[in-house]
Write a protein that holds these residues in place. Structure first.
Motif, mmCIF file in Angstrom:
data_model
loop_
_atom_site.group_PDB
_atom_site.id
_atom_site.type_symbol
_atom_site.label_atom_id
_atom_site.label_comp_id
_atom_site.label_asym_id
_atom_site.label_seq_id
_atom_site.Cartn_x
_atom_site.Cartn_y
_atom_site.Cartn_z
ATOM 1 N N ILE A 54 20.946 -84.480 -30.755
ATOM 2 C CA ILE A 54 20.474 -84.160 -32.218
ATOM 3 C C ILE A 54 18.907 -84.622 -30.551
ATOM 4 O O ILE A 54 18.037 -83.551 -30.744
ATOM 5 C CB ILE A 54 19.976 -84.724 -32.889
ATOM 6 N N MET A 114 17.725 -81.624 -28.687
ATOM 7 C CA MET A 114 17.756 -80.439 -29.422
ATOM 8 C C MET A 114 16.104 -79.982 -28.298
ATOM 9 O O MET A 114 15.174 -79.591 -29.134
ATOM 10 C CB MET A 114 17.479 -80.062 -31.039
ATOM 11 N N LEU A 115 14.891 -81.743 -28.139
ATOM 12 C CA LEU A 115 14.512 -81.508 -28.010
ATOM 13 C C LEU A 115 13.694 -80.930 -26.848
ATOM 14 O O LEU A 115 12.355 -80.457 -26.770
ATOM 15 C CB LEU A 115 13.756 -83.094 -28.353
ATOM 16 N N TRP A 148 10.508 -75.099 -25.568
ATOM 17 C CA TRP A 148 10.028 -73.975 -25.453
ATOM 18 C C TRP A 148 10.468 -72.715 -26.461
ATOM 19 O O TRP A 148 10.736 -71.259 -26.016
ATOM 20 C CB TRP A 148 11.125 -73.690 -23.410
ATOM 21 N N ILE A 149 10.503 -73.556 -27.547
ATOM 22 C CA ILE A 149 10.763 -71.459 -28.245
ATOM 23 C C ILE A 149 9.532 -70.833 -28.648
ATOM 24 O O ILE A 149 9.725 -70.077 -29.075
ATOM 25 C CB ILE A 149 11.541 -72.441 -29.916
ATOM 26 N N THR A 150 8.753 -72.280 -29.446
ATOM 27 C CA THR A 150 7.045 -71.367 -29.507
ATOM 28 C C THR A 150 6.718 -70.628 -27.990
ATOM 29 O O THR A 150 5.890 -69.385 -28.382
ATOM 30 C CB THR A 150 6.324 -72.216 -29.901
ATOM 31 N N ARG A 151 7.644 -70.488 -26.966
ATOM 32 C CA ARG A 151 6.693 -70.316 -25.702
ATOM 33 C C ARG A 151 7.728 -69.102 -25.070
ATOM 34 O O ARG A 151 8.341 -68.332 -24.507
ATOM 35 C CB ARG A 151 6.637 -71.150 -24.580
ATOM 36 N N LEU A 206 16.671 -70.125 -30.517
ATOM 37 C CA LEU A 206 16.629 -70.887 -31.651
ATOM 38 C C LEU A 206 18.130 -71.215 -32.139
ATOM 39 O O LEU A 206 18.238 -71.758 -32.922
ATOM 40 C CB LEU A 206 15.940 -70.179 -32.627
ATOM 41 N N ALA A 207 18.957 -70.054 -32.140
ATOM 42 C CA ALA A 207 20.486 -70.108 -32.074
ATOM 43 C C ALA A 207 20.694 -71.290 -31.777
ATOM 44 O O ALA A 207 21.376 -71.901 -32.132
ATOM 45 C CB ALA A 207 21.089 -69.091 -32.658
ATOM 46 N N VAL A 221 20.136 -74.074 -30.201
ATOM 47 C CA VAL A 221 19.394 -75.100 -30.776
ATOM 48 C C VAL A 221 19.517 -75.453 -32.070
ATOM 49 O O VAL A 221 20.464 -76.710 -33.054
ATOM 50 C CB VAL A 221 18.023 -75.470 -30.761
ATOM 51 N N GLN A 222 19.938 -74.636 -32.851
ATOM 52 C CA GLN A 222 20.161 -75.552 -34.038
ATOM 53 C C GLN A 222 21.750 -75.219 -34.099
ATOM 54 O O GLN A 222 22.412 -75.899 -34.469
ATOM 55 C CB GLN A 222 20.457 -73.552 -35.208
ATOM 56 N N ALA A 245 22.340 -78.940 -33.590
ATOM 57 C CA ALA A 245 21.946 -79.514 -34.807
ATOM 58 C C ALA A 245 23.465 -79.572 -36.006
ATOM 59 O O ALA A 245 23.668 -80.807 -35.741
ATOM 60 C CB ALA A 245 20.712 -78.956 -35.452
ATOM 61 N N ARG A 291 11.868 -88.462 -31.980
ATOM 62 C CA ARG A 291 12.854 -88.886 -33.573
ATOM 63 C C ARG A 291 12.706 -89.889 -34.289
ATOM 64 O O ARG A 291 13.337 -89.207 -35.846
ATOM 65 C CB ARG A 291 14.186 -89.461 -33.049
ATOM 66 N N ALA A 338 10.405 -88.319 -37.021
ATOM 67 C CA ALA A 338 10.670 -86.895 -37.561
ATOM 68 C C ALA A 338 11.271 -87.875 -38.877
ATOM 69 O O ALA A 338 11.162 -87.213 -39.860
ATOM 70 C CB ALA A 338 11.954 -86.337 -36.300
#
Lengths: 319, 248
Positions: free
Chosen positions: A47, A50-51, A56-59, A70-71, A73-74, A77, A286, A289
């Protein structure tokens, strides 16, 4: 006392014969504690891991890459979820494990304390970090504790997909423009040594391996695994046309392995002890969150309690 | 031209909300919600790819899903402004999601009947996802609205903030009206009352109050956005702008 010795003997015989230990089976207290520690730290690594990639997901540079990341990093999780569940079978709650992470009592893999500074870092993490993780983890699919071994079978399958995905990102960059190639080389330069550190201290500085071998948590030593990783990875870097940042790296015909330079163990211990480039940020993310989510978890609990009361009242009226 | 704008408006709704959800990956209040919200984000980006690949096939030439996704200015985006509202807290995230999910589900039901085969096919696939999205967000609206005092207050605040943006979902521009007449676009006016019935009923069950319709100035469909969108695009387009004309 005699009973205890007999139980331990039977326990070990079962492991030696390749049998699995299940949560309700008798086990030595040390076995339970060691597994809680190892599995929860493994879950924390998923977890926290994931950070840097989530960064870089949004970029992400294309829709295809965004969906892939996305997949991925998911998936991490998800790995965290089944590892926490595996640890819970040993009598610890997820909240307790989170608390250990948030208070710094439990560790996670140090590699995630390095920053992701370019898109090529996402490729490099898939290629090297997931690659190193697979080497560490494949042996865990045959470890003695059943829930852990079974979780690892699934995790290894997904990790090997991630590793290929990362290598494919690198291949695209290596075959791209000079800027893309430079980006790829820079990422390799920064992640090479930290990846080698993922296998832990040198064997002579690594205590605790005897029990790990006995319980099949470990089948090879840190140095053996590190060598295996280097031998696999060097030709992959050559294929990409990238240079591994180690002037001492050279094939040794006699050993049948690559020789390599000295790892900076001062850096390793600095990061392990909490003073790496992103330790503070990772832990803060962490903790934030968790704390910001407290009211959500409390509300969900309150709601489900209300539902139970409503249901009981209905049943009462009906009777 | 109308068809082009319409496809972009459908795609941008999904893309901008998908982007907002993707910002949360790794930061959710529980692992389970983290996974669920990422899943929803993935569904939206899947829809975006379908829409933009279709549009690229219409545009031809050098146009790809990525030039469409990453190289348009703020004024060339046609999403409703509800979807670009920030992730203030989990209450806002859930409320924004729910208010859109109910709308999208009704919209997709209609789009399945579109005379444009591709739009109908995309809707037939997306509707399965949208059903799940609505189940998820509705269950959280109920949980948080009727959970604790704190969660209730946060949800009411989120509702008060986001609700005025709902009205825009049901506005119809000239280009949309033209497509409705041709049987291509869904007629949002046709399901407006069903939308409000559903939403009001859920809100009531969740002890949240809102029973009127507020008309806030919103021109997102016409490419006039809130100040939030510029920052979303700055991140979204960073790589394509900094390293133009490259393959990734």
């Amino acid at each position: 006392m005699g009973d205890q010795i007999q139980l331990e003997e039977l326990f070990q015989q079962r492991i030696d014969a390749g049998g699995k230990i299940e949560p309700k089976d008798w086990m030595p207290e040390k076995y339970r504690k060691t597994h809680i520690r190892q599995i929860s730290q493994h879950a924390h690594s998923e977890i926290v891991g994931m950070l840097p990639e989530g960064n870089w997901i949004t970029r992400a540079p294309s829709l295809r890459r965004k969906v892939g990341l996305l997949a991925k990093v998911q998936d991490e999780a998800g790995h965290g979820l089944y590892l926490y569940s595996a640890a819970e079978t040993l009598g610890i709650s997820r909240d307790e494990m989170f608390d250990q992470l948030h208070t710094g009592k439990a560790k996670y893999s140090s590699i995630f304390n390095y920053p992701t500074l370019s898109w090529a870092d996402i490729g490099t993490i898939g290629w090297l970090v997931d690659g190193a993780a697979i080497i560490n983890q494949v042996m865990l699919t045959r470890t003695s504790f059943g829930p852990y071994a079974r979780a690892m079978v699934r995790i290894c399958k997904e990790e090997s997909f991630h590793q290929r995905q990362g290598y494919e990102i690198m291949l695209g960059l290596a075959q791209g423009t000079p800027e893309q190639k430079a980006m790829a080389q820079d990422a390799l330069n920064r992640f090479w040594w930290p990846s080698l550190m993922m296998f832990g201290p040198r064997d002579e500085d690594s205590p605790n391996t005897e029990l790990s071998v006995k319980w099949k948590i470990k089948r090879k030593t840190n140095d053996e695994l590190r060598q295996q990783f280097i031998d696999i990875t060097v030709p992959q870097a050559e294929y990409l046309g990238l240079t591994i940042p180690d002037p001492d790296l050279k094939w040794n015909d006699e050993r049948g392995h690559y020789d390599f330079g000295e790892i900076d163990w001062d850096e390793f211990w600095t990061v392990v002890k909490g003073n790496g480039p992103c330790n503070t940020e990772r832990l803060k993310a962490r903790v934030d969150a968790w704390e910001e989510g407290a009211w959500v978890r409390e509300a969900a609990l309150a709601y489900s309690e209300k539902q139970v009361i409503k249901k009981n009242q209905k049943a009462k009226l009906a009777s | 031209m109308s068809l082009r704008t319409y496809i972009l408006s459908l795609s941008d709704n999904a893309m901008i909300l998908g982007h907002r959800l993707s910002e949360l990956c790794g930061h959710g209040p529980t692992l389970e919600t983290d996974i669920a919200l990422t899943n929803i984000s993935l569904d939206f980006f899947g829809q975006v790819r379908s829409y933009l690949q279709y549009l690229a096939s219409i545009d031809g030439d050098q146009v790809t899903e990525d030039t469409l996704a990453f190289l348009r200015t703020e004024r060339e985006h046609h999403n409703c402004i509800l979807l670009e509202q920030p992730n203030v807290d989990f209450a806002h995230i859930i409320m924004r999601q729910y208010l859109f999910d109910v709308f999208q589900l009704l919209q997709l039901e209609q789009q399945m009947l579109s005379t444009d085969e591709t739009i109908a096919a995309i809707a037939a696939k997306a509707i399965k996802e949208a059903r799940y999205h609505q189940r998820f967000s509705e269950s959280w609206v109920l949980r948080l609205g009727d959970g604790t005092e704190v969660s209730h207050t946060k949800m009411q605040t989120a509702l008060d903030t986001l609700y005025p943006f709902v009205h825009e979902l049901f506005t119809q521009n000239d280009w949309e009206k033209e497509l409705v007449e041709q049987g291509i676009a869904s007629d949002v006016k046709g399901f407006e009352s069903r939308y409000y019935d559903t939403v009001f009923q859920t809100l009531k069950s969740a002890n949240l109050s809102k029973d009127d319709i507020i008309n806030r100035y919103a021109q997102g469909k016409n490419g006039i956005h809130t100040e939030h969108l510029g920052y979303i695009l700055t991140e979204l387009q960073y790589m394509q702008r900094a390293y133009p004309n490259m393959q990734w």
